[in-house]
Design a protein around this motif. Structure first.
Motif: not given
Length: 436
Positions: A187, A207, A212, A214, A224, A226
C-alpha cells in the motif's frame, strides 16, 4: 518560423468547442505504458506537444493506430527500454516537458526509467525533486549525470508501497508517483497530493485498467498495488485553459460567444474569477454563453473596498495557466487589479509587450503586477511581437484581436504547442487572422 497577421477590432460571434485537455493528455498517454494490452484514448488534441509525445511512444516501440480525429489505440506490448539510453532519446525527451511522466510507468513495469532534463516553457524553474523523491520512497535507486543533465531511477527487484508526504502538490509529480505505485507491492499513501481534475481523470483511467486508487479528488491518495493492469477506453476532458482563453477573448473583443461542452463541474473557480472581473457568464446546459459586453465590464472590489487581487494556487485554487489571460482582460476593465503569480518567477515578463500596445501595467516584481483598466476608452495599439511561451502567446493573440490596426505575432509555434488549429477556429467565428 510561422507568423500570425491579425486585424484587430473585429467583433466576433458564434460557437466554439474546446479541444481535449493538453495537460490531461500528457498524463494519460504516459499511462498506456503500464499495460501490454490495448488502450483507446479519445478527444486527444492535435497539437505539437501531444504529437511529440506520441512520436516518442512510437520510438519506444509502442504500437499506435489512429482511429479518426482525436482517437488513437495504443499497445505497449513490445517496449524497447534500451531506447532510453540512446542519443536520439536524449534529444527527443529533452524537447518536451511532459516526457518526465514516462518515468513512473516505465519504472513500475520494467524496473528502470531515464529522462533528460525536460524542455517546455521558459517561465522559471520547474523542479523535478518531488518526482524523484517519490520514486526513492518507493525503493528506487536514483542517479544523475550532471554533464548530460540525465536522470535515472532503477528498481530491478520491484517497487514497495510507502507512506509519503509530498513537499509540494505537484500535478506531474503526483501523476508520476501514482503511476509508479499502482504496480508496487503493498500500500502507498500520498499526502499533499495534487487533486486537479486531470489527475482525477488519470486515477479513474487506471482504476478502469484494474488499479486500486482511492481518495480521488482529495489530497490524500491511497494506492493498493496490483500485479498487472489491462486495457481500457478513456475520453479526455475539455481543456479548461482553452475555455478560460475563449472567455477572455469574448470580453476583450466585446463579442457574443457560446463555448460548447465545457464540463462545468470540472472548471472550479474559473467562472467565478472572470465574474469578479465583471464578465457575464451564463450556464446553458453544459455550455457557457457570454453576451457582447458593449458597455464594458466593472471589476468587483473586495468586501472592504480594497483592490481586487487575483492569484494562483494549487487546485481547487485558480490555475496559474490563466493568469496571463486575466492580465490581458484586466487591461480593458473598469477598475484596477493586482495579479499575484506565485508559482513561476518568469511568467509575468511578457507584460512589456502589452505595455508597448498601450496597456497600463506596473510590474512590481517578478511575481506581481498591477493592471489599471482602460474601460475601452483607450484601445490597445497594434504592434509586432514574439510569443515567448504557450500561455503568454495566446494572451498576446487575444490582445491583438482587440487592438486597433494589424498586429504581427512571431514564433507562433509556441501557440501551436498548446492550441489546435487556432487560426481556423477563430476565423470560423469571424476573426481576421492569417497564418504566414
Amino acid at each position: 518560423m510561422g507568423i500570425f497577421k491579425i486585424e484587430g477590432g473585429v467583433t466576433l460571434k458564434g460557437e466554439i468547442t474546446p479541444q481535449g485537455a493538453k495537460n490531461e493528455a500528457l498524463q494519460i498517454l504516459c499511462a498506456i505504458l503500464l499495460t501490454p494490452e490495448k488502450v483507446t484514448i479519445n478527444n486527444i488534441p492535435d497539437i505539437i506537444d501531444i504529437n511529440k509525445l506520441i512520436t516518442l511512444l512510437g520510438n519506444l516501440g509502442v504500437k499506435i493506430q489512429k482511429n479518426g480525429a482525436g482517437s488513437y489505440t495504443f499497445q505497449a506490448d513490445d517496449v524497447n527500454v534500451n531506447y532510453l539510453e540512446t542519443d536520439a532519446f536524449k534529444k527527443e525527451g529533452g524537447a518536451l516537458r511532459g516526457s518526465i511522466m514516462i518515468v513512473g510507468p516505465l519504472l513500475a513495469r520494467f524496473g528502470k526509467g531515464y529522462i533528460p532534463k525536460p524542455g517546455g516553457d521558459k517561465i522559471g524553474r520547474r523542479r523535478l525533486d518531488t518526482h524523484f523523491e517519490g520514486f526513492i520512497n518507493l525503493g528506487a535507486k536514483f542517479r544523475y549525470n550532471k554533464e548530460e543533465h540525465f536522470y535515472g531511477v532503477e528498481a530491478p527487484e520491484g517497487l514497495i508501497g510507502a507512506d509519503m508526504l509530498l513537499d509540494e502538490a505537484s500535478v506531474t509529480g503526483t501523476a508520476n508517483i501514482v503511476m509508479a505505485a499502482v504496480l508496487a507491492k503493498g500500500t502507498t499513501t500520498i499526502y499533499n497530493a495534487a487533486c486537479e481534475p486531470y489527475l482525477q481523470q488519470l486515477c479513474k483511467m487506471m482504476n478502469a485498467m484494474g488499479a486500486n486508487v482511492s481518495g480521488i479528488g482529495s489530497n490524500l491518495l491511497t494506492i493498493e498495488g496490483v500485479e498487472n493492469l489491462g486495457g481500457c477506453t478513456h475520453r479526455i476532458l475539455p481543456d479548461m485553459i482553452e475555455i478560460g482563453s475563449w472567455i477572455g477573448l469574448a470580453a476583450m473583443t466585446r463579442s457574443e460567444i457560446t463555448i460548447k461542452d465545457v464540463s462545468w463541474e470540472n472548471l472550479g473557480l474559473i467562472p467565478n474569477v472572470f465574474r469578479k472581473l465583471g464578465i457575464t457568464l451564463e450556464k446553458r446546459g453544459d455550455d457557457i454563453y457570454i453576451p457582447a459586453h458593449t458597455d464594458g465590464y466593472q471589476v468587483k472590489t473586495d468586501i472592504d473596498g480594497s483592490i481586487l487581487t487575483i492569484s494562483d494556487a494549487p487546485w481547487p485554487g485558480f490555475t496559474p495557466d490563466l493568469l496571463s489571460i486575466v492580465i490581458v482582460v484586466a487591461t480593458q476593465c473598469k477598475g484596477d487589479v493586482l495579479i499575484h503569480q506565485k508559482m513561476f518567477e518568469s511568467r509575468l515578463f511578457f507584460v512589456d509587450k502589452l505595455i508597448d500596445m498601450g496597456a497600463k501595467i506596473i510590474l512590481c516584481d517578478p511575481h506581481r503586477a498591477v493592471v489599471i483598466g482602460h474601460d475601452f476608452k483607450s484601445r490597445l495599439k497594434a504592434t509586432t511581437m514574439s510569443s515567448p511561451d504557450i500561455r503568454a502567446g495566446i494572451s498576446l493573440l487575444i490582445a491583438a484581436l482587440s487592438a486597433n490596426g494589424t498586429s504581427t505575432i512571431q514564433n507562433i509555434e509556441q501557440i501551436d504547442r498548446g492550441y489546435e488549429r487556432i487560426d481556423e477556429r477563430l476565423r470560423a467565428i469571424g476573426a481576421k487572422i492569417v497564418r504566414a
